[in-house]
Design a protein around this motif. Structure first.
Motif, PDB file in Angstrom:
ATOM      1  N   LYS B   5       0.846  -1.196   0.000  1.00  0.00           N
ATOM      2  CA  LYS B   5       0.000   0.000   0.000  1.00  0.00           C
ATOM      3  C   LYS B   5       0.879   1.242   0.000  1.00  0.00           C
ATOM      4  CE  LYS B   5      -3.590   2.359   2.537  1.00  0.00           C
ATOM      5  NZ  LYS B   5      -4.174   2.506   3.870  1.00  0.00           N
ATOM      6  N   CYS B   6       0.950   1.905  -1.152  1.00  0.00           N
ATOM      7  CA  CYS B   6       1.668   3.175  -1.222  1.00  0.00           C
ATOM      8  C   CYS B   6       0.820   4.199  -0.467  1.00  0.00           C
ATOM      9  CB  CYS B   6       1.854   3.597  -2.683  1.00  0.00           C
ATOM     10  SG  CYS B   6       2.427   5.296  -2.855  1.00  0.00           S
ATOM     11  N   PRO B   7       1.432   4.963   0.435  1.00  0.00           N
ATOM     12  CA  PRO B   7       0.623   5.917   1.214  1.00  0.00           C
ATOM     13  C   PRO B   7       0.018   7.014   0.336  1.00  0.00           C
ATOM     14  CG  PRO B   7       2.893   5.796   2.040  1.00  0.00           C
ATOM     15  CD  PRO B   7       2.838   4.967   0.808  1.00  0.00           C
ATOM     16  N   TYR B   8       0.507   7.147  -0.883  1.00  0.00           N
ATOM     17  CA  TYR B   8      -0.035   8.170  -1.780  1.00  0.00           C
ATOM     18  C   TYR B   8      -1.034   7.590  -2.779  1.00  0.00           C
ATOM     19  CZ  TYR B   8       3.938  10.752   0.040  1.00  0.00           C
ATOM     20  OH  TYR B   8       4.828  11.355   0.880  1.00  0.00           O
ATOM     21  N   CYS B   9      -0.778   6.370  -3.260  1.00  0.00           N
ATOM     22  CA  CYS B   9      -1.560   5.811  -4.367  1.00  0.00           C
ATOM     23  C   CYS B   9      -2.493   4.680  -3.941  1.00  0.00           C
ATOM     24  CB  CYS B   9      -0.648   5.255  -5.453  1.00  0.00           C
ATOM     25  SG  CYS B   9       0.596   6.412  -5.984  1.00  0.00           S
ATOM     26  N   GLY B  10      -2.231   4.040  -2.810  1.00  0.00           N
ATOM     27  CA  GLY B  10      -3.029   2.889  -2.413  1.00  0.00           C
ATOM     28  C   GLY B  10      -2.339   1.590  -2.781  1.00  0.00           C
ATOM     29  N   HIS B  58      10.259   2.386  -2.617  1.00  0.00           N
ATOM     30  CA  HIS B  58      10.165   3.501  -3.557  1.00  0.00           C
ATOM     31  C   HIS B  58       9.118   3.125  -4.606  1.00  0.00           C
ATOM     32  CE1 HIS B  58      12.492   6.282  -6.592  1.00  0.00           C
ATOM     33  NE2 HIS B  58      11.474   6.900  -6.042  1.00  0.00           N
ATOM     34  N   HIS B  59       8.107   3.943  -4.728  1.00  0.00           N
ATOM     35  CA  HIS B  59       7.065   3.639  -5.727  1.00  0.00           C
ATOM     36  C   HIS B  59       7.556   4.105  -7.088  1.00  0.00           C
ATOM     37  CE1 HIS B  59       2.490   3.538  -6.755  1.00  0.00           C
ATOM     38  NE2 HIS B  59       3.186   2.584  -7.341  1.00  0.00           N
ATOM     39  N   VAL B  60       8.493   3.327  -7.594  1.00  0.00           N
ATOM     40  CA  VAL B  60       9.311   3.796  -8.708  1.00  0.00           C
ATOM     41  C   VAL B  60       8.525   3.796 -10.019  1.00  0.00           C
ATOM     42  CG1 VAL B  60      10.386   1.558  -9.250  1.00  0.00           C
ATOM     43  CG2 VAL B  60      11.689   3.650  -9.551  1.00  0.00           C
ATOM     44  N   GLY B  62       5.368   4.393 -10.148  1.00  0.00           N
ATOM     45  CA  GLY B  62       4.101   5.017  -9.769  1.00  0.00           C
ATOM     46  C   GLY B  62       4.346   6.478  -9.484  1.00  0.00           C
ATOM     47  N   CYS B  63       4.089   6.883  -8.247  1.00  0.00           N
ATOM     48  CA  CYS B  63       4.204   8.306  -7.896  1.00  0.00           C
ATOM     49  C   CYS B  63       5.637   8.716  -7.591  1.00  0.00           C
ATOM     50  CB  CYS B  63       3.317   8.599  -6.699  1.00  0.00           C
ATOM     51  SG  CYS B  63       3.845   7.727  -5.202  1.00  0.00           S
ATOM     52  N   ARG B  64       6.558   7.778  -7.586  1.00  0.00           N
ATOM     53  CA  ARG B  64       7.989   8.027  -7.335  1.00  0.00           C
ATOM     54  C   ARG B  64       8.266   8.562  -5.937  1.00  0.00           C
ATOM     55  NH1 ARG B  64      11.247   6.628 -11.510  1.00  0.00           N
ATOM     56  NH2 ARG B  64      12.906   7.282 -10.114  1.00  0.00           N
TER      57      ARG B  64
END
Ligand code: ZN
Lengths: 999, 90
Positions: B5-10, B58-60, B62-64
């Protein structure tokens, strides 16, 4: 004779109106729509299908589905040929071609069968013991022998012509298996509003309901299954998948399912994939995978015609096929009596042998009432019949069931055996579930779950229909309630099935006196009771060791029919209970999966994305030979007429040195850096100083990792007070961006800076050579490109044809050079304009090879030198390292090892004969005549043909390089078996003072 | 494949992320005098615990954004994820 083995009544799923022709081992047969290859062969009286793995014994069908260990065939021909396909899983399709494996010259007469006669020389651990020494025998003698003897099919040599696809799915509840508990779970969950996927491996939904005579509500089991499937089909929140096997259960409820999309279709359309791999991320997984019947070990229990009682029943009830007309049923439990009843429906009276002393189960009574004589307390000692079972030696057992008291021979054409049932716990085990032993059913069942997985029905050890349905409806509802607020309960219907009595704990028959026929446990890997005994006798205790030593349960069938019998036998010898012996871990895949399906569409050009510069088509039209640089396709060189690579590269590089060249550098990484703290950030990231870089100027920078190794280099320019444009190498572009983001987001979040990749937004064109200024001045008459107007490391913004262009005076070639950047969409336009104007200056495009030549001559380091093992000192970048400020990796540079004088450092090499090119990767040694191992001084990192001096030149990294300049050493390439005498020179071979770039 | 779960994207699949190691490691302050031992501990040495581990991802693709996660290294259970300036729910 054809189809002589069909049942009297057509109550199964065979469509006799559609005949299907197929060939097996070159002979043509027919079956019907609804048949599998297995049922079609059996209906034609064929049981002999292959030879066993180790002993090449004739083998037939043991099962009817995924559990089948023997009936592996080679399917199709040519590039579609596929080995090791389980015949029970192949739906019959017109023109299907199948043949036996592991036999030569034919399945009837197989030379390899000599292994069977020599079987006392092939015990467990045979390979370990025999092929130990001498080592030199491995490649030439042992390995070819094992490969030839190891009986599997043959992989085709041509590429797979079929199309495979991948699909990603999400659902609330995935139900695996569509027997009574699976259908119940799916219905309960779906009616409550959860998004449900129901997966069934076979071509028909229903599982055991298709074969068992039961009543659910006021319907037969089969009718209830059809009705439930119809209900599920009508719901929009349900995906029903048949011919779909969930074979893997991975972390975080990721399951993988293989769907056979068009294997069963006669003429699939061109773009229909053959198989589809579904990655299903499920909120909850319900494992309703049922159970598999266990065989019984007795002498020669592997002859064609000896199969599981449940398989015989399914062949009759679903496939309308008789496995024989003179059957023996041999069981330790009640369920096999339903097989007897099916035979009786076809006016065939089986001989029934039951190891138990008695049973009053309802099915047993029914069989008795039909006048069949049941021989209790009896078993099979041995069998006869080479290519097909002909007779069985049967007898009564003594009180302890450890010996036969009498023996007689009776004729038969099939033996249907049943050793009770094993829950199919593979998926639960894969999910990390700790299994527990259930003494009631003598098998392992799921216990402590690690993931969101619940077993129901037979897979959970619940063998009665009532239990299965109740569990299914309950668990389906409970789990779906996690995803919906509907709270819609589906009532569990009443059901009726025969009452069963308990099985007997007996899975291995005693040997007939004075004889030692093989009693097989694992059919696919040819593991017999004697092999397990031997392993124990030789001191193997852990079940994992016994498994590996005997190869029990290690074949492609994952021990579906053999694991528990093996455990049981070990526990008997060891006088332990099964849970103390433990069990081995199940791993994916549950069933074999075609490599093509795993690869999917990621083949050929689709294996990786391809990145192309906006100028790519021009390169193509101008005869460029491309090379992959990461994902990018870059022009390597542009050969003219009959030129080879060397000719072309030398011409291109020489033209840069004497006239002007043009090179597409769009692929360089570009990062836009903005914010009030941007200068400070660059000052921390790069080894040199950045705070005082004036606006409108570029600077070369080197960045390190924290361990002091050079990470990347490039030119960064200041566009305005708080706005920078960074370039990175093509290879490290993505890593540098992640690196910058890491420091900004994790380490120094107080810095007010934003970074953004602009690699794809800018197209970069290098114009290099002594005539580059003249050329660009003609193209951009309004700007001052003189050395004063645009000095080295300067930049200027301008417009041309209404397009914004930024001209940097930077050089990678060591020549007077510029780099013109325009928005990507105008890259091709800009390139063509420069080419047009450049004609008058003899402009020629140059590719990455010439680019390398030019930089190597100049001693500019690149990826080959910056290989993650070099600190700045090693590669001549010490001058770039600020002594005043701190930066990433600086502290490491003062570590003892990194300051040692004799570190390997950069030098140039010229062969003494000035002709022999030095292969990259060559070792540098002082003396090539001493015995190996020769002390190595370093290695050659980059090589080129110097167009300036017209002789080979290389860059090398060698021990104490600076002090070796002027010495003669040897460059040795053991791969090419050459040794080249070389002279060590400065790595700055051409224009060491850098006058040209500043001219 | 983990689901993170990315804290920004889910929630996203693991193949969108890259792993960033122990999140509790603090980089020494720039310009600070530091012993070789302390520096080496920062650069080279990491614990390799079986069980709960606080780490960076690192949501590489995705939102980076870099973020923190608390994960069980043995079972892969992810207890919580949070932005860099937040605290994990332990
Ligand atoms: Zn994100």
């Amino acid at each position: 004779m054809s189809n002589a083995y069909r049942t009297k009544n057509s109550t199964g799923l065979i469509n006799k109106n559609k005949k299907i022709n197929f060939t097996f081992n070159g002979h043509t047969y027919h079956g019907y729509e609804g048949d599998t290859l297995a049922s079609a062969l059996i209906s034609n009286g064929i049981h002999l299908i292959g030879r066993s793995f180790k002993y090449h014994r004739p083998r037939g069908f043991l099962g009817v589905g995924v559990e089948e260990p023997n009936a592996m065939v080679q399917l199709h021909e040519g590039n579609k040929s596929e080995p090791n396909i389980i015949a029970t899983e192949v739906e019959l399709v017109e023109g299907l071609k199948a043949k036996s494996q592991n036999c030569w010259p034919s399945v009837q007469f197989d030379i390899g069968e000599v292994n069977n006669l020599l079987n006392r020389f092939f015990p467990a651990g045979f390979y370990y013991k025999t092929f130990m020494w001498p080592k030199s025998f491995w490649m030439k003698i042992y390995e070819p022998f094992i490969r030839k003897a190891a009986g599997m099919g043959v992989a085709p040599l041509q590429p797979d012509p079929d199309r495979y696809e991948h699909n990603y799915e999400h659902c609330d509840v995935l139900v695996v298996g569509s027997g009574p508990s699976g259908l119940a779970s799916a219905l309960a969950a779906a009616k409550n509003g959860a998004r449900v996927i129901l997966a069934e491996d076979k071509a028909n939904f229903g599982g055991s309901l298709l074969t068992d005579e039961v009543t659910i509500g006021n319907m037969s089991g089969k009718e209830w299954a059809n009705d439930t499937v119809a209900q599920l089909k009508s719901l929009p929140n349900v995906i029903l998948k048949k011919r779909s096997q969930v074979f893997g259960y991975y972390d975080h409820n990721m399951t993988v399912m293989i769907e056979r999309v068009s294997d069963h279709q006669e003429n699939p359309s061109k773009y229909t994939p053959r198989q589809r791999l579904h990655y299903i991320r499920a909120g909850e997984v319900i494992v309703s995978t049922g159970s598999i019947e266990r065989p019984i070990s007795f002498g020669n229990n592997d002859r064609p015609g000896i199969l599981l009682a449940s398989a015989a029943k399914e062949y009759m009830t679903v496939y309308e096929t008789l496995v024989g007309k003179k059957p023996i049923i041999f069981t330790n439990n009640d369920t096999a009596y339903s097989t007897a009843l099916e035979f009786l429906k076809n006016d065939i009276t089986p001989v029934i042998l039951d190891t138990r002393n008695n049973s009053n189960g309802e099915l047993v009574k029914e069989v008795k009432q039909k006048g069949v004589n049941i021989r209790f307390n009896s078993g099979i000692a041995d069998t006869k019949g080479h290519l097909k079972i002909k007779s069985a030696v049967i007898g009564e057992l003594d009180k302890d069931k450890e010996n036969f008291t009498s023996l007689e021979s009776i004729d038969c054409d099939c033996i249907c055996m049943s050793g009770g049932w094993t829950p199919t716990v593979h998926l639960s085990s894969q999910a990390g579930n700790k299994l527990k032993f259930n003494e009631e059913i003598d098998a392992f069942v799921p216990d402590k779950k690690r993931q969101r997985e619940s077993a129901v029905g037979a897979a959970n050890g619940s063998f009665t229909l009532n239990q299965s349905l109740a569990e299914g409806f309950q668990v389906g509802f409970d789990l779906s309630n996690k995803f919906t607020d509907n709270n819609i309960v589906t009532n569990t219907p009443n059901s009726k099935e025969p009452k069963y009595e308990k099985h007997e704990r007996l899975w291995c028959m005693p040997l007939p006196q004075g004889k030692t026929p093989k009693r097989f446990i694992d059919f696919q890997n040819d593991v017999a009771v004697s092999d397990v005994e031997l392993a124990i006798r030789e001191g193997f205790r852990s079940i994992e060791h016994v498994k590996r030593y005997t190869t029990l349960g290690m074949a492609g069938d994952q021990g579906k029919t053999s694991n528990l019998n093996g455990l049981q036998y070990v526990s008997n010898i060891e006088k332990k209970i099964v849970p103390e012996v433990g069990h081995t871990t199940f791993r994916p895949p549950y069933t074999p999966v075609t490599i093509g399906a795993i690869v999917g569409r990621e083949v050929g050009n689709h294996y990786l994305p391809t990145r192309k510069s906006p100028i790519h088509n021009w390169h193509e039209e101008n005869n460029a030979v491309f090379v992959a640089a990461g994902l990018w396709q870059r022009p390597r060189y542009y050969p003219k007429e009959s030129e080879n690579m060397n000719d072309a590269v030398n011409r291109e590089a020489a033209n840069v040195r004497s006239n002007v060249g043009i090179c597409d550098v769009t692929t360089l990484g570009k990062i836009d850096i903005k914010g009030p703290d941007a200068p400070e950030f660059l000052n921390r990231v790069y080894t040199n100083a950045w705070l005082k870089l004036p606006v409108g100027k570029a600077r070369y920078g080197v960045m390190l990792r924290e361990d002091g190794m050079v990470f990347d280099d490039g030119t960064t320019s200041r566009l305005s007070e708080n706005h920078f444009h960074m370039t990175t190498t093509t290879a490290q572009a993505a890593n540098v961006l992640s690196h910058l983001e890491y420091y900004l987001q994790v380490v120094w979040p107080e810095l007010d800076v934003n970074v953004l990749s602009t690699t794809e937004q800018w197209s970069g064109i290098a114009v290099a050579g002594p005539k580059s200024r003249e050329l660009l001045s003609k193209l951009f008459p309004n700007i001052d490109l003189s050395n004063e107007g645009l000095p080295f490391m300067g930049l200027v913004d301008t417009n041309i044809d209404g397009i914004f262009a930024r001209i940097y005076r930077i050089s990678f070639s060591g020549e007077l050079a510029y780099e013109v950047n325009v928005e990507s969409n105008f890259g091709l336009h800009m390139w063509k304009r420069i080419m047009d104007v450049g004609k008058a200056f003899n402009i020629e495009p140059y590719g990455t090879e010439a680019l390398s030549t030019l930089r190597i001559e100049m001693g500019h380091v690149a990826g080959a030198e910056l290989d993650g093992r070099a600190v700045p000192f090693d590669v001549g970048l010490n001058g770039m390292v600020s002594k005043k400020k701190d930066f990433i990796g600086k502290r490491s540079l003062s570590k003892e090892a990194f300051t040692s004088e004799d570190r390997q450092t950069i030098v140039g090499l010229v062969p003494l004969d000035k002709r022999t090119k030095i292969p990259e990767g060559s070792h540098i040694v002082e003396n090539d005549k001493v015995a190996s191992p020769v002390p190595k001084l370093g290695h050659v990192s980059s090589s080129c043909w110097s167009v300036e001096y017209n002789n080979p030149f290389s860059i090398a990294i060698i021990k104490d390089g600076k002090n070796k300049i002027g010495k003669n050493l040897f460059a040795v390439s053991p791969l090419k078996d050459i040794s080249i005498p070389v002279e060590v020179v400065s790595s700055h071979y051409v224009d060491p003072d850098g006058e040209r770039v500043r001219s | 494949m983990l689901e993170i779960k990315c804290p920004y994207c889910g929630k996203r699949s693991q193949n969108e992320f890259s792993y960033g190691g122990d999140a509790t490691v603090k980089r020494p302050t720039l310009g600070e005098e530091i012993s070789t031992e302390d520096w080496d501990n920062f650069v080279y040495f990491r614990d390799n615990p079986r069980g709960k581990h606080t780490e960076l991802w690192h949501h590489v693709s995705g939102c980076r954004q870099w973020f923190k996660a608390s994960r069980d290294t043995a079972t892969h259970e992810i207890f919580d994820t949070c932005k860099m300036n937040e605290a994990l729910n332990e």
